[in-house]
Design a protein around this motif. Structure first.
Motif, mmCIF file in Angstrom:
data_model
loop_
_atom_site.group_PDB
_atom_site.id
_atom_site.type_symbol
_atom_site.label_atom_id
_atom_site.label_comp_id
_atom_site.label_asym_id
_atom_site.label_seq_id
_atom_site.Cartn_x
_atom_site.Cartn_y
_atom_site.Cartn_z
ATOM 1 N N GLY A 992 -3.510 -16.346 0.442
ATOM 2 C CA GLY A 992 -4.077 -15.227 1.184
ATOM 3 C C GLY A 992 -5.103 -14.440 0.407
ATOM 4 O O GLY A 992 -5.787 -13.577 0.967
ATOM 5 N N ASN A 993 -5.186 -14.715 -0.916
ATOM 6 C CA ASN A 993 -6.164 -14.029 -1.774
ATOM 7 C C ASN A 993 -6.038 -12.511 -1.631
ATOM 8 O O ASN A 993 -7.016 -11.788 -1.449
ATOM 9 N N LYS A 994 -4.827 -12.024 -1.733
ATOM 10 C CA LYS A 994 -4.597 -10.600 -1.620
ATOM 11 C C LYS A 994 -3.452 -10.195 -2.541
ATOM 12 O O LYS A 994 -2.643 -11.026 -2.965
ATOM 13 N N LYS A 995 -3.403 -8.917 -2.827
ATOM 14 C CA LYS A 995 -2.324 -8.345 -3.632
ATOM 15 C C LYS A 995 -1.421 -7.534 -2.718
ATOM 16 O O LYS A 995 -1.896 -6.673 -1.977
ATOM 17 N N ILE A 996 -0.128 -7.812 -2.809
ATOM 18 C CA ILE A 996 0.800 -7.153 -1.895
ATOM 19 C C ILE A 996 1.847 -6.380 -2.680
ATOM 20 O O ILE A 996 2.061 -6.600 -3.869
ATOM 21 N N SER A 997 2.483 -5.466 -1.971
ATOM 22 C CA SER A 997 3.677 -4.766 -2.445
ATOM 23 C C SER A 997 4.786 -5.045 -1.446
ATOM 24 O O SER A 997 4.529 -5.203 -0.246
ATOM 25 N N ALA A 998 6.036 -5.106 -1.940
ATOM 26 C CA ALA A 998 7.147 -5.446 -1.054
ATOM 27 C C ALA A 998 8.396 -4.705 -1.502
ATOM 28 O O ALA A 998 8.536 -4.336 -2.677
ATOM 29 N N HIS A 999 9.280 -4.490 -0.565
ATOM 30 C CA HIS A 999 10.580 -3.897 -0.878
ATOM 31 C C HIS A 999 11.600 -4.373 0.150
ATOM 32 O O HIS A 999 11.244 -4.813 1.253
ATOM 33 N N ILE A 1000 12.867 -4.294 -0.245
ATOM 34 C CA ILE A 1000 13.984 -4.707 0.596
ATOM 35 C C ILE A 1000 14.886 -3.502 0.781
ATOM 36 O O ILE A 1000 15.266 -2.837 -0.186
ATOM 37 N N ASN A 1073 -5.030 10.163 1.473
ATOM 38 C CA ASN A 1073 -6.221 9.941 2.298
ATOM 39 C C ASN A 1073 -6.876 8.595 2.032
ATOM 40 O O ASN A 1073 -7.925 8.308 2.577
ATOM 41 N N ASP A 1074 -6.259 7.773 1.142
ATOM 42 C CA ASP A 1074 -6.880 6.498 0.765
ATOM 43 C C ASP A 1074 -6.100 5.310 1.291
ATOM 44 O O ASP A 1074 -6.207 4.212 0.750
ATOM 45 N N TYR A 1075 -5.272 5.511 2.312
ATOM 46 C CA TYR A 1075 -4.468 4.406 2.827
ATOM 47 C C TYR A 1075 -5.353 3.444 3.595
ATOM 48 O O TYR A 1075 -5.999 3.802 4.574
ATOM 49 N N ASN A 1076 -5.364 2.176 3.151
ATOM 50 C CA ASN A 1076 -6.145 1.140 3.827
ATOM 51 C C ASN A 1076 -5.454 -0.191 3.581
ATOM 52 O O ASN A 1076 -5.395 -0.678 2.461
ATOM 53 N N GLY A 1077 -4.885 -0.772 4.612
ATOM 54 C CA GLY A 1077 -4.190 -2.031 4.453
ATOM 55 C C GLY A 1077 -3.291 -2.310 5.638
ATOM 56 O O GLY A 1077 -3.268 -1.579 6.634
ATOM 57 N N THR A 1099 -0.318 -4.322 2.039
ATOM 58 C CA THR A 1099 -1.502 -4.633 1.213
ATOM 59 C C THR A 1099 -2.244 -3.363 0.818
ATOM 60 O O THR A 1099 -3.462 -3.373 0.652
ATOM 61 N N LEU A 1100 -1.535 -2.265 0.638
ATOM 62 C CA LEU A 1100 -2.187 -1.006 0.289
ATOM 63 C C LEU A 1100 -2.809 -1.050 -1.093
ATOM 64 O O LEU A 1100 -3.759 -0.304 -1.378
ATOM 65 N N ARG A 1101 -2.305 -1.900 -1.968
ATOM 66 C CA ARG A 1101 -2.859 -2.010 -3.317
ATOM 67 C C ARG A 1101 -3.951 -3.068 -3.420
ATOM 68 O O ARG A 1101 -4.515 -3.265 -4.488
ATOM 69 N N ASP A 1102 -4.259 -3.729 -2.323
ATOM 70 C CA ASP A 1102 -5.287 -4.767 -2.366
ATOM 71 C C ASP A 1102 -6.674 -4.121 -2.331
ATOM 72 O O ASP A 1102 -6.939 -3.262 -1.493
ATOM 73 N N PRO A 1103 -7.584 -4.522 -3.219
ATOM 74 C CA PRO A 1103 -8.912 -3.887 -3.255
ATOM 75 C C PRO A 1103 -9.857 -4.359 -2.161
ATOM 76 O O PRO A 1103 -10.900 -3.736 -1.942
ATOM 77 N N HIS A 1104 -9.529 -5.460 -1.490
ATOM 78 C CA HIS A 1104 -10.440 -5.979 -0.471
ATOM 79 C C HIS A 1104 -10.424 -5.082 0.774
ATOM 80 O O HIS A 1104 -9.410 -4.450 1.093
ATOM 81 N N GLU A 1105 -11.551 -5.096 1.446
ATOM 82 C CA GLU A 1105 -11.662 -4.255 2.639
ATOM 83 C C GLU A 1105 -10.888 -4.844 3.800
ATOM 84 O O GLU A 1105 -10.227 -4.126 4.562
ATOM 85 N N ILE A 1106 -10.919 -6.187 3.941
ATOM 86 C CA ILE A 1106 -10.173 -6.866 4.998
ATOM 87 C C ILE A 1106 -8.968 -7.534 4.343
ATOM 88 O O ILE A 1106 -9.108 -8.487 3.568
ATOM 89 N N ASN A 1107 -7.808 -7.026 4.652
ATOM 90 C CA ASN A 1107 -6.587 -7.548 4.020
ATOM 91 C C ASN A 1107 -5.450 -7.617 5.031
ATOM 92 O O ASN A 1107 -4.335 -7.170 4.780
ATOM 93 N N VAL A 1108 -5.734 -8.196 6.168
ATOM 94 C CA VAL A 1108 -4.752 -8.326 7.248
ATOM 95 C C VAL A 1108 -3.907 -9.577 7.002
ATOM 96 O O VAL A 1108 -4.409 -10.596 6.536
ATOM 97 N N PHE A 1109 -2.618 -9.497 7.333
ATOM 98 C CA PHE A 1109 -1.737 -10.659 7.210
ATOM 99 C C PHE A 1109 -2.077 -11.668 8.301
ATOM 100 O O PHE A 1109 -2.127 -11.334 9.488
ATOM 101 N N LEU A 1110 -2.282 -12.935 7.888
ATOM 102 C CA LEU A 1110 -2.617 -13.993 8.833
ATOM 103 C C LEU A 1110 -1.345 -14.557 9.461
ATOM 104 O O LEU A 1110 -0.245 -14.382 8.923
ATOM 105 N N PRO A 1111 -1.460 -15.254 10.583
ATOM 106 C CA PRO A 1111 -0.244 -15.778 11.252
ATOM 107 C C PRO A 1111 0.580 -16.703 10.370
ATOM 108 O O PRO A 1111 1.818 -16.631 10.394
ATOM 109 N N HIS A 1112 -0.079 -17.611 9.606
ATOM 110 C CA HIS A 1112 0.722 -18.528 8.778
ATOM 111 C C HIS A 1112 1.422 -17.759 7.651
ATOM 112 O O HIS A 1112 2.508 -18.146 7.204
ATOM 113 N N GLU A 1113 0.848 -16.638 7.183
ATOM 114 C CA GLU A 1113 1.529 -15.823 6.182
ATOM 115 C C GLU A 1113 2.746 -15.120 6.776
ATOM 116 O O GLU A 1113 3.811 -15.041 6.142
ATOM 117 N N ILE A 1114 2.604 -14.638 7.991
ATOM 118 C CA ILE A 1114 3.738 -13.968 8.639
ATOM 119 C C ILE A 1114 4.891 -14.951 8.839
ATOM 120 O O ILE A 1114 6.068 -14.624 8.626
#
Length: 1480
Positions: A992-1000, A1073-1077, A1099-1114
């Motif tokens: 996905g070429n993105k940086k993610i954060s996750a929690h359980i 005010n910087d939430y984007n992801g 993907t709030l920590r991802d620097p890319h402007e477009i960082n939407v989760f794709l269907p195969h990633e979901i």
């Protein structure tokens, strides 16, 4: 060329001139010496003066030459930078530069400070080097002159270390005398010359003026180097020596330091010498010990055996040698072997730093392990026989034998065997040969017939011994009195020389009064009087077994050499008959006699030595539970009397020593006293004195006791050095060790064979890589599954080994093998059934591999589910739709899961396999061909490009790693969390070429703030960057967020842009005010589709402007959530099993006393994929019922368990194993999966006892039956195969609370079922028990009526306790004490009330203290001896109900998860209250 030539010529010329000059000087000195020798008129003093002057001149000339050379060199080095002589041409190197037009050389600018620093350092270095050269040359010249000048030792008279004038003498020798003595010598020489030359014309000679002039001329302050004569040189040495004795001076301190250094060096040399001697002595002892081992035909021993011996020794906590284990790299095979020298060198290199005491213990351990290794080789020979027997009986080569036929043959062989052999064999009609399900429930819970023990007549001697107790005690006292009067003189003599025994030590460092321990805070178990007598009587069983073993087998040498078998009498004299042994092995009273009885038998030590008892010290008085003499005492009297140290020579005979009776598992003394057995090595000598008293013994020489001791020790040393027989019962060891690798060579694993067949089939090439990955990630390999129908090779061999036991000789195994070969005959129908069973098993495994691989290929994104509609759409095109009707018919036989939101049915891997299996069964044709055809059709229909295939392979690898982390975590969730987040981040980065954060976050019941919702979500794990903001935070229903929407709806929710969504809760509010992801929340569901938490990623920590989760990633994240759920419940299922085991062990320890410890192990796959599985030591329960649970469970490898391979035998065969190790008996019981494979085991250590008493043996079976049922229920619920069964109200409190009481609930159900099977007459018979003689009208004696009164009290108290549960109002009524009125409450409705009673219900209000008072006055052994099934069942029912009510009252504090937190090394767990009456 001319320049270099001229320089070389000038150098050669200078060297030649210098050599000529040195030759000329030496020639002149020689001429002076010769001329002095040719003048006879010159005195000796004058001659010496001439020699000294010439030597001084020579030294001065050489020093001057040296100085001139140094000046010349220095001038040359300085002139090189300034001027160049005319006859020298110096050519400086030129710099060649190319492309001058383009590149201009840049001058290198040097900093001034650096140049000055280099010049100063260079000048200083040259000066230091010149000084060094000058000093060296001066030393060489002094050495030459010392050789030429004779030393005048007359100056040594100045050496005197008297303290009064020491400093003055030193000062004079240092400052004055070196100048004064030569001046006096010259003055006297001049005086003599004047007198000789001018004797006729006397002239005036002033000696004082001459001396003064000489002193002034030779003032050392003005003369640089006046030179020294031989006398002065010696005086200088004397001065230096005297300076060492002047206190508070540098020389004195330096001399002391040198002296200290010298002493330390000498000490080091001495220690080195001692170490060398000790090392040589140890090597000699090891060489002697090598002869104790059984060797292969080449005289070698496997290095793996030696490494196992050392590993076990280093693991002992008493020595603290765990660090030495790191040096051991235990070999995986038995190939590498050691001869005597290699054996000695290898062990010496590993134990060189051990203390002498520890090395002595090592020698003892080696001797003991040598005997153990003989037993291992004997067992290995038996296993080879049984393996050949299995292959012979397996006529069809299908790899299985019928279980019922095998057990029937064992029963027939057991019945046909002689009484002597049956005493050594184990009864095949009892557990563990038959399973719990095969035993009738009434018989299982109510059968108290002691004749049905696994060892025949194990408890039969009870009545006989009770009748002989008083008589033997009286005879013993009379014999002791006679012996004391007869041997009083020798007794007094030996008493003075006998060493006092070591003082007793407390077990585990605790105080003797264990009853007041703060840790337990409850009463310590102690046996009752009935139990004492019961145990004492069983002692005779061991005597019978030993005599049978001695008469029935020809293994006299083995019986002598096995430390865990044989009695003291057998070790001393193997000729004693069975009758003689039985008559004086010692009764219960003899073993329980006071300690002074040992002192009474002191005079007979020598006869014991003469009879061959290999030890003269009465060592080894260990405290085993259940001491015969002190059985009535509480456990606070458990005191351990450690053995005396033995010499190295004595250690060699450890194999048969009376002193080491702690390893003689079958010895009379060990079996007679379970807690504090007193080894009495003098019984045999006393017996022989009574039989063989002669006139020689009466007139024995009165030699001193010390000489006798020395003679006896010499005899023992000679015997200990004798090598053992290289044969076992007349058979030599071939050198092969089958048990090491026979499982891998002889046992075939069907899944691997089927996988190899698929690899060879080109039709499934696309599935080969997937199947290889499936095989590599298999949980645990090489385990046999118990099915109750057939035996494979592992199970068959283990069953016969358990049947024969360790006491029977090899001849018994040979007889059994011959009997089986004649008796095992299969009919044609049975052979066909076996073939069909094997074929179906192979087809089932092959089908599972193909369908699992097909599912993974189809589920390319690793979501873990397939759409049923998509599967049907593809299946219906098979054969152009001709089989569509058959496929629809198959759907009628399967229950599909509930439709997901959106009306789509999702199939998991197991559901997909089950669906295809039904489709295959509905289609016509051979099952194998139909399966392969459908799989090939679906595989070819699915189109996957190369990118999708690679992505699929990587994702399934990450998913397998999550499950593998759970299976190798040691019952911990932390590795599972780590691998889950690792899979998420790696996939996001790679695909996905993105940086993610996750929690359980997991659901919890909201107890603190119920107004904010009944449940809450707690964040239990997260990625590292988010830990400060997310970890351990709580989300309530009244807060923002979509997590509770995911919980309610049960489907994933994806927010592409969180900044435009108004219901997102941000844990990190620093960047408001910087939430984007994007944000994705997925539900966590168990096998029953119940939601227990949420997995969230953003993907709030991802620097890319477009960082939407794709269907195969979901879809892949859904697969991660699915695998995490499986791993999470896998860990919790093991944790709940541990909770059940802790509860069961606590129940068992409250009613038994012969169990030393119980260790719980779990099976895990090995860290190395190519190696075997491993065992994890989860917890250990000690003698007091206190369970130590490990946070980081130790890992046990098979290669390090050659002497404890019974643990792995149990896992391999999934059967109960009875074995011994280090003289202790172990009952190893597997914990089974629902498939029949072993998931763990319980190692029950019963100490030095041969077997448990029948009552304790039955209680162990009851505990294991309940644990088996609880494990099956837990695993079935977590896998979704069973629905949760709620019986009691307390089970609704939560999963942890339910696991804590599951053992009691299942036992309560068992008791209910048993009570329902009873008839009314069983209860009516209890109503006849009343006080007074009318209750026993047929009793002929008053003693019987008196004995019946305790039974009447027992019956009344048990029934009254039951009545109080249903009629608590009787507590305040007089009817409770009136038995005639209580009878009316025992009616036909009592059993129905008992079966419907819930002790944990909120409406139940009873007085537990009153009930406990009624029932806890009666011990477990008293109820057992009463022998009534109704009382037995009601007794257990009362205690179980009482325990459940106490647990329900303090639910949160009493029932906690058994595993400790990671901050602790271990914790102790124990049931908070007593569940059964302790033995009082």
């Amino acid at each position: 060329m001319s320049e270099s030539t001229s320089q070389e010529e000038s150098k050669h010329a200078q060297e030649n001139e210098q050599e000529d000059k040195e030759k000329q000087d030496s020639a002149e000195v020689q001429e002076l010496i010769e001329s002095s020798q040719t003048v006879p008129e010159v005195s000796a003093t004058e001659t010496s003066n001439h020699v000294e002057e010439d030597a001084k001149n020579e030294i001065k000339s050489q020093e001057l030459n040296l100085e001139e050379q140094l000046k010349t060199l220095k001038g040359l080095t300085m002139d090189l930078n300034t001027e160049v002589p005319g006859n020298m041409v110096i050519r400086k190197p030129g710099r060649v530069t190319f492309n001058l037009d383009e590149i201009k050389p840049k001058p290198k600018i040097e900093q001034p400070w650096k140049k000055n620093l280099f010049e100063r350092v260079e000048a200083r270095a040259q000066a230091m080097q010149q000084k060094i050269d000058k000093d060296n040359l001066k030393k060489e010249l002094e050495k030459k002159s010392e050789k030429k000048l004779p030393r005048d030792n007359l100056a040594k008279e100045w050496f005197n270390t008297e303290n009064t004038a020491l400093s003055t003498r030193t000062y004079l020798l240092d400052k004055l005398l070196p100048t004064l003595v030569p001046g006096m010598e010259k003055m006297l020489t001049q005086r003599e010359k004047k007198l000789l030359t001018k004797a006729d014309s006397p002239t005036k000679f002033d000696s004082i003026n001459h001396l003064g002039e000489s002193l002034m001329r030779n003032n050392p302050n003005y003369i640089k180097d006046p030179g020294m004569s031989g006398y002065q040189r010696v005086m200088r040495d004397v001065t230096e020596d005297l300076k060492m004795y002047v206190p508070d001076t540098i020389c004195n301190r330096v001399s002391k330091l040198k002296e200290d250094v010298k002493q330390k060096r000498q000490q080091r040399d001495y220690l080195h010498t001692v170490k060398v001697k000790v090392a040589d002595m140890r090597k000699q002892a090891l060489q002697e010990q090598f002869d104790e081992w059984i060797l292969d035909p080449k005289g070698l021993i496997p290095i793996a055996v030696v490494q196992n011996v050392l590993h076990e020794f280093f693991q002992k906590s008493d020595f603290e040698l765990e660090s030495h284990c790191k040096q051991l790299d235990i070999s995986d095979s038995m190939g590498p072997r050691l001869d005597k020298s290699d054996f000695t060198e290898y062990i010496s290199s590993l134990v060189a730093d051990l203390k002498s005491e520890i090395f002595e213990e090592l020698l003892k351990h080696l001797c003991h392990c040598a005997n153990e290794f003989r037993e291992i080789i004997k067992t290995d020979m038996q296993r080879q026989m049984f393996e050949e027997l299995f292959l012979h009986c397996d006529h069809g080569k299908v790899g299985i034998l019928d279980r019922q036929r095998t057990l029937a043959l064992l029963e027939e062989f057991y019945d046909q065997s002689s009484q002597m052999l049956r005493a050594l064999l184990r009864n095949p009609r009892q557990w563990p040969f038959i399973e719990f399900e095969e035993i009738d429930m009434i018989e299982f819970w109510g059968d108290m017939d002691n004749q049905k023990h696994i060892y025949e007549d194990f408890d039969k001697v009870l009545l006989k011994m009770n009748a002989l107790l008083s008589e033997k005690h009286e005879n013993k006292a009379q014999n002791n009195l006679l012996e004391n009067q007869k041997d009083q003189p020798r007794h007094d003599e030996q008493k003075t020389s006998t060493a006092q025994p070591h003082p007793p030590k407390l077990q585990r460092g605790k105080t003797a009064d264990l009853g007041s321990q703060i840790i337990l805070n409850e009463e310590v178990r102690e046996p009752s009087t009935e139990q004492k007598l019961y145990r004492e009587a069983v002692i005779e069983q061991g005597v019978i077994m030993e005599s049978i073993l001695e008469q029935g087998s020809s293994r006299e040498l083995e019986v002598e050499q096995r430390p865990q078998r044989g009695s003291t009498a057998e070790q001393g004299s193997h000729k004693v008959s069975s009758t003689e042994q039985r008559s004086h092995r010692g009764s219960t009273a003899e073993r329980g006699s006071p300690r002074e009885s040992m002192m009474e038998q002191e005079p007979h030590r020598e006869s014991t030595a003469e009879q061959g008892s290999r030890r003269d010290s009465m060592i080894e008085q260990r405290s085993h539970r259940g001491s015969t003499a002190e059985r009535g005492s509480r456990r606070e009297s458990m005191m351990e009397q450690e053995p005396h140290r033995e010499s190295t020579a004595e250690q060699g005979s450890y194999k048969a020593s009376t002193a080491e009776q702690k390893s003689h598992r079958g010895s009379t003394a060990e079996q007679g006293s379970r807690r504090e057995s007193m080894i009495d090595p003098h019984k045999e000598s006393e017996q022989k004195l009574q039989r063989e008293t002669t006139s020689k013994q009466q007139d024995r020489d009165s030699t001193s006791q010390s000489e006798k001791e020395m003679a006896r020790k010499n005899v023992q040393k000679d015997k200990s050095c004798e090598p053992k027989s290289p044969q076992i019962e007349g058979k030599s060891w071939s050198g092969e060790f089958l048990s090491c690798n026979w499982r891998m060579k002889c046992v075939k694993f069907e899944d691997e064979e089927q996988a190899n067949l698929i690899y060879g089939n080109s039709r499934f090439t696309e599935l080969h890589s997937i199947i290889r990955n499936i095989q590599s990630y298999k949980e645990v390999k090489s385990r046999s599954a118990f099915n109750g129908i057939s035996f494979d090779l592992l199970q068959f061999v283990q069953l016969l080994e358990t049947f024969v036991g360790e006491d029977a000789p090899l001849s018994a195994s040979e007889t059994l093998t011959s009997f089986f070969k004649r008796g095992y005959v299969e009919t044609k129908e049975e052979k066909m059934n076996a073939f069909e069973q094997v074929r179906q098993n192979a087809f089932r495994i092959r089908q599972g591999l193909l369908l699992k691989a097909l599912f993974q290929k189809w589920d390319g994104d690793g979501s873990g589910f397939l759409d049923l509609e998509e599967v049907d759409k593809l299946l219906y095109t098979y054969k152009d739709g001709m089989e569509k009707k058959s496929m629809k018919k198959a759907k009628l036989h399967i229950q599909f899961p509930k439709p997901h939101p959106g009306h789509e049915v999702k199939l998991s891997s197991k559901q997909f396999q089950r669906y295809i299996e039904l489709v295959v069964s509905e289609l016509t044709g051979d099952e194998d061909q139909v399966l392969e055809s459908i799989v090939e059709f679906l595989m070819n229909t699915l189109e996957k490009n190369q990118t999708e295939s690679l992505r699929n392979c990587a994702r399934w690898k990450w998913l397998h790693q999550i499950q593998h982390a759970a299976e190798t975590s040691g019952v911990s969730l932390e590795p599972v969390y780590t691998e889950t987040f690792k899979a998420l981040t790696l996939d996001a980065k790679a695909h996905g070429n993105k940086k993610i954060s996750a929690h359980i976050s997991l659901l919890e019941e909201n107890l603190l703030l119920p107004e904010r919702g009944t449940v809450l979500l707690r964040n239990v794990a997260c990625t590292l960057d988010d830990a400060p903001f997310v970890l351990n935070r709580v989300l309530y229903r009244d807060m923002k967020g979509i997590s509770f929407a995911v919980v309610d709806e049960g489907k994933p929710i994806h927010v592409p842009q969180v900044q435009y969504h108004g219901n997102i809760f941000f844990w990190n509010k620093s960047h408001k005010n910087d939430y984007n992801g994007s944000f994705l929340a997925l539900p966590l569901q168990d096998a029953n589709m119940r939601i227990f938490g949420v997995l969230a990623a953003d993907t709030l920590r991802d620097p890319h402007e477009i960082n939407v989760f794709l269907p195969h990633e979901i879809r892949f994240y859904q697969g991660v959530a699915n695998v995490f759920s499986s791993a999470y419940h896998y860990v919790h299922s093991r944790e709940h099993i541990l909770h059940v085991v802790v509860t069961g062990i606590s129940w068992l320890f409250n009613i038994t006393s012969s169990i030393s410890s119980i260790t719980t192990y779990f099976v895990e796959s090995s860290p190395d994929q190519d190696s075997d599985y491993v065992l994890r030591n989860m917890m250990v329960t000690g003698q007091l019922g206190l369970t130590e649970i490990h946070t980081s469970p130790p890992t046990i490898f098979r290669k390090s368990c050659i002497f404890r391979d019974f643990l792995f035998k149990c896992i391999d065969s999934s059967e109960v194993v009875l074995a011994s190790a280090c003289g202790e008996t172990h009952i190893v019981i597997p914990l089974r999966e629902r498939t029949g494979e072993a998931l763990g085991l319980l190692d029950v250590n019963i100490g030095h006892n041969r077997m448990l008493l029948y009552q304790e043996y039955k209680d162990l079976q009851k505990m294991m039956k309940v644990i088996y049922a609880a494990c099956s229920e837990i695993l079935g619920e977590f896998s979704g195969e069973m629905k949760k069964n709620i019986i009691l109200d307390i089970e609704k409190a939560g999963e942890v609370q339910r696991a804590g009481i599951l053992f009691f609930r299942i036992m309560l159900q068992e008791l209910r079922e048993c009570l329902q099977l009873l008839n009314s007459m069983d209860f009516v018979s209890l109503l006849l028990y009343e006080y007074g003689p009318q209750a026993e009208p047929n009793s002929p004696q008053d003693s019987k009526s008196q004995e019946s009164e305790p039974n009447v009290t027992l019956v009344h108290d048990i029934l009254k306790g039951v009545i109080l549960f249903f009629h608590p109002e009787l507590e305040f009524s007089d009817d409770l004490e009136n038995w005639d009125k209580c009878k009316f409450y025992i009616n036909k409705y009592l059993v129905e009330r008992i079966c419907a009673f819930d002790p944990t219900a909120s409406h139940v209000k009873v007085n537990l203290q009153l009930i406990d008072k009624k029932i806890r006055a009666h011990s477990r052994i008293k109820v057992w001896k009463f022998g009534n099934i109704v009382i037995e069942l009601l007794y257990h029912w009362l205690h179980i109900c009482s325990a459940l009510m106490k647990l329900s009252k303090k639910l949160n504090s009493a029932i906690t998860p058994p595993l400790p937190s990671k901050s602790d090394n271990y914790i102790y767990a124990k049931m908070p209250e007593e569940t059964l009456q302790r033995k009082s």
